[in-house]
Design a protein around this motif. Structure first.
Motif, PDB file in Angstrom:
ATOM      1  N   UNK A 266     -10.510   3.274  -2.022  1.00 37.64           N
ATOM      2  CA  UNK A 266     -11.598   3.200  -1.047  1.00 37.64           C
ATOM      3  C   UNK A 266     -11.507   4.281   0.031  1.00 37.64           C
ATOM      4  N   UNK A 267     -10.295   4.633   0.445  1.00 38.06           N
ATOM      5  CA  UNK A 267     -10.155   5.677   1.465  1.00 38.06           C
ATOM      6  C   UNK A 267     -10.110   7.074   0.847  1.00 38.06           C
ATOM      7  N   UNK A 310     -12.778  -3.580   1.371  1.00 36.20           N
ATOM      8  CA  UNK A 310     -11.873  -2.505   1.777  1.00 36.20           C
ATOM      9  C   UNK A 310     -10.898  -3.005   2.827  1.00 36.20           C
ATOM     10  N   UNK A 311      -9.635  -2.630   2.681  1.00 33.45           N
ATOM     11  CA  UNK A 311      -8.615  -3.000   3.650  1.00 33.45           C
ATOM     12  C   UNK A 311      -8.520  -1.934   4.740  1.00 33.45           C
ATOM     13  N   UNK A 312      -8.334  -2.396   5.964  1.00 35.31           N
ATOM     14  CA  UNK A 312      -8.139  -1.510   7.105  1.00 35.31           C
ATOM     15  C   UNK A 312      -6.636  -1.317   7.283  1.00 35.31           C
ATOM     16  N   UNK A 313      -6.147  -0.106   7.021  1.00 32.21           N
ATOM     17  CA  UNK A 313      -4.707   0.132   6.994  1.00 32.21           C
ATOM     18  C   UNK A 313      -4.027  -0.154   8.335  1.00 32.21           C
ATOM     19  N   UNK A 412     -17.593 -13.298   2.164  1.00 40.70           N
ATOM     20  CA  UNK A 412     -17.462 -13.184   3.614  1.00 40.70           C
ATOM     21  C   UNK A 412     -16.005 -13.317   4.015  1.00 40.70           C
ATOM     22  N   UNK A 413     -15.297 -12.211   3.952  1.00 41.63           N
ATOM     23  CA  UNK A 413     -13.890 -12.236   4.326  1.00 41.63           C
ATOM     24  C   UNK A 413     -13.550 -10.937   5.032  1.00 41.63           C
ATOM     25  N   UNK A 414     -12.885 -11.047   6.157  1.00 41.95           N
ATOM     26  CA  UNK A 414     -12.545  -9.857   6.923  1.00 41.95           C
ATOM     27  C   UNK A 414     -11.152  -9.368   6.622  1.00 41.95           C
ATOM     28  N   UNK A 415     -10.983  -8.061   6.583  1.00 43.63           N
ATOM     29  CA  UNK A 415      -9.680  -7.461   6.336  1.00 43.63           C
ATOM     30  C   UNK A 415      -9.306  -6.519   7.469  1.00 43.63           C
TER      31      UNK A 415
END
Length: 415
Positions: A266-267, A310-313, A412-415
């Motif tokens: 993703x990044x 997408x994960x926020x590193x 609906x899930x936050x990362x």
């Protein structure tokens, strides 16, 4: 007088005596049992797309130890393990000719195409020699015939079975207590089953670039970016720490695997198969279906209904390594940076970097990419003295409540 019955028990990813239907069946149907393990040269060739070695040093060492352990266990029972180097279908054919009379060949079935190809070759050999083939399903917690899914037709090396682990956990819960740890181990067993059955349903599609959804993505194959990722020098410490641990030990936590996979796909926008095949090479616990299934999920081409998950590193690093101890363990050039600041060295002042003996692009690289969503977590870091992390030394990473597999497929899930 009836003829003597000889059964060859071909061991594959089931290097154990307990909960092993191959041995159980052979004991009831044979006068002579020949346990056999083959080091198949095809397992040590290059991966399909990018030609990484299929089996790396960590898994090979573990495999050798597992084979040695099983042979020792069998010897204690008055038997042994016949070990051969060669393609199983060729080794079995030679054994049948040497022994003169073999009643049956027994083995556990696998899911992926290369393993199914070997199974077909084995059945052809046995058919030519009028030897019965007896196969079993034994790699999952639930049997495939127990699933309520009409579309499905009826632990990595199998040194321990998932059913045995499940029974031991349930025993522990009765005798002591059920807790988050016991819950999550069982959950991961179910997750492993899930990907095994995904492989059973979709077959070779788990290896296709467009995945299960036939989703067309313009993946890149920039080897400069990929090499930075695999060598742990992306300039993003949480990613680099996980990749270096993998390179040095053959292990990476589930949390780490999710993050580095998200970062690669993703990044960086790199072909997810680069990551999957690199994991196949290095992971000591590599399982075909779990590995490729998880990479498809991370790439957004698998069983995930949410678009662009997408994960926020930076958020992930601060949530799961708030004080930066994990990063400092595996990225020693950053040990001079205290607390959570170690996750974002490029944001520190020149004097702070100098004090920590860090020189960007010399002792440690600047990040090869900075995602815009990282900024809100960088800006929310504590402005207090170094070493306090995001919310000070008293900050406790959030604890996740028990949740089933449905959670991982929610939109609906936050990362």
């Amino acid at each position: 007088m009836s003829a003597s019955r000889t059964v060859i028990c071909l061991l594959r990813n089931d290097l154990r005596l307990h909960d092993n239907e191959v041995f159980h069946w052979a004991q009831r149907n044979a006068d002579h049992i020949i346990p056999l393990y083959c080091f198949d040269p095809r397992h040590y060739q290059g991966t399909y797309h990018f030609n990484f070695p299929k089996t790396g040093p960590f898994r090979l060492r573990f495999l050798l130890d597992s084979v040695k352990d099983l042979r020792a266990t069998l010897k204690k029972r008055g038997s042994t393990l016949l070990v051969r180097q060669g393609k199983p279908e060729e080794v079995v054919s030679e054994l049948i000719q040497q022994l003169g009379s073999v009643t049956a060949l027994a083995f556990h079935e696998e899911v992926a195409s290369e393993e199914k190809f070997v199974e077909k070759k084995l059945k052809d050999v046995c058919c030519q020699n009028k030897v019965k083939v007896q196969t079993f399903w034994g790699s999952t917690l639930y049997h495939r015939d127990d699933l309520p899914f009409s579309h499905i037709r009826g632990l990595a090396l199998g040194c321990i079975s998932p059913r045995y682990i499940y029974e031991q956990i349930k025993k522990y819960e009765v005798e002591r207590t059920a807790n988050q740890s016991t819950y999550w181990v069982i959950f991961e067993l179910l997750w492993r089953d899930y990907f095994k059955f995904v492989g059973l349903k979709y077959r070779n599609r788990i290896f296709h670039m467009n995945g299960l959804q036939d989703k067309h993505v313009s993946w890149k194959t920039d080897m400069i970016l990929f090499n930075a990722w695999k060598e742990g020098r992306t300039g993003v410490p949480f990613v680099d720490a996980n990749m270096r641990e993998l390179a040095l030990t053959g292990f990476m936590s589930n949390r780490g695997r999710q993050n580095v996979a998200s970062f690669l796909t993703k990044d960086l926008g790199l072909d997810w198969r680069l990551g999957a095949e690199w994991f196949e090479y290095l992971l000591v616990d590599h399982d075909v279906c779990s590995n490729y299934g998880n990479w498809l999920y991370s790439a957004g081409t698998g069983n995930d209904p949410r678009e662009n998950r997408k994960f926020n590193m930076i958020k992930q690093g601060l949530d799961y390594d708030n004080n930066g101890d994990y990063v400092r363990q595996w990225v020693p050039e950053l040990r001079g940076i205290k607390g959570g600041d170690v996750h974002t060295p490029w944001t520190l002042s020149n004097s702070a970097l100098s004090h920590a003996q860090v020189s960007l692009n010399e002792t440690y690289p600047s990040p090869i990419i900075i995602a815009p969503e990282w900024s809100r977590h960088i800006n929310n870091k504590s402005s207090g003295p170094p070493g306090k992390g995001r919310k000070g030394s008293s900050y406790t990473p959030r604890q996740h409540k028990d949740r089933g597999i449905d959670f991982y497929f929610s939109k609906n899930k936050g990362f």
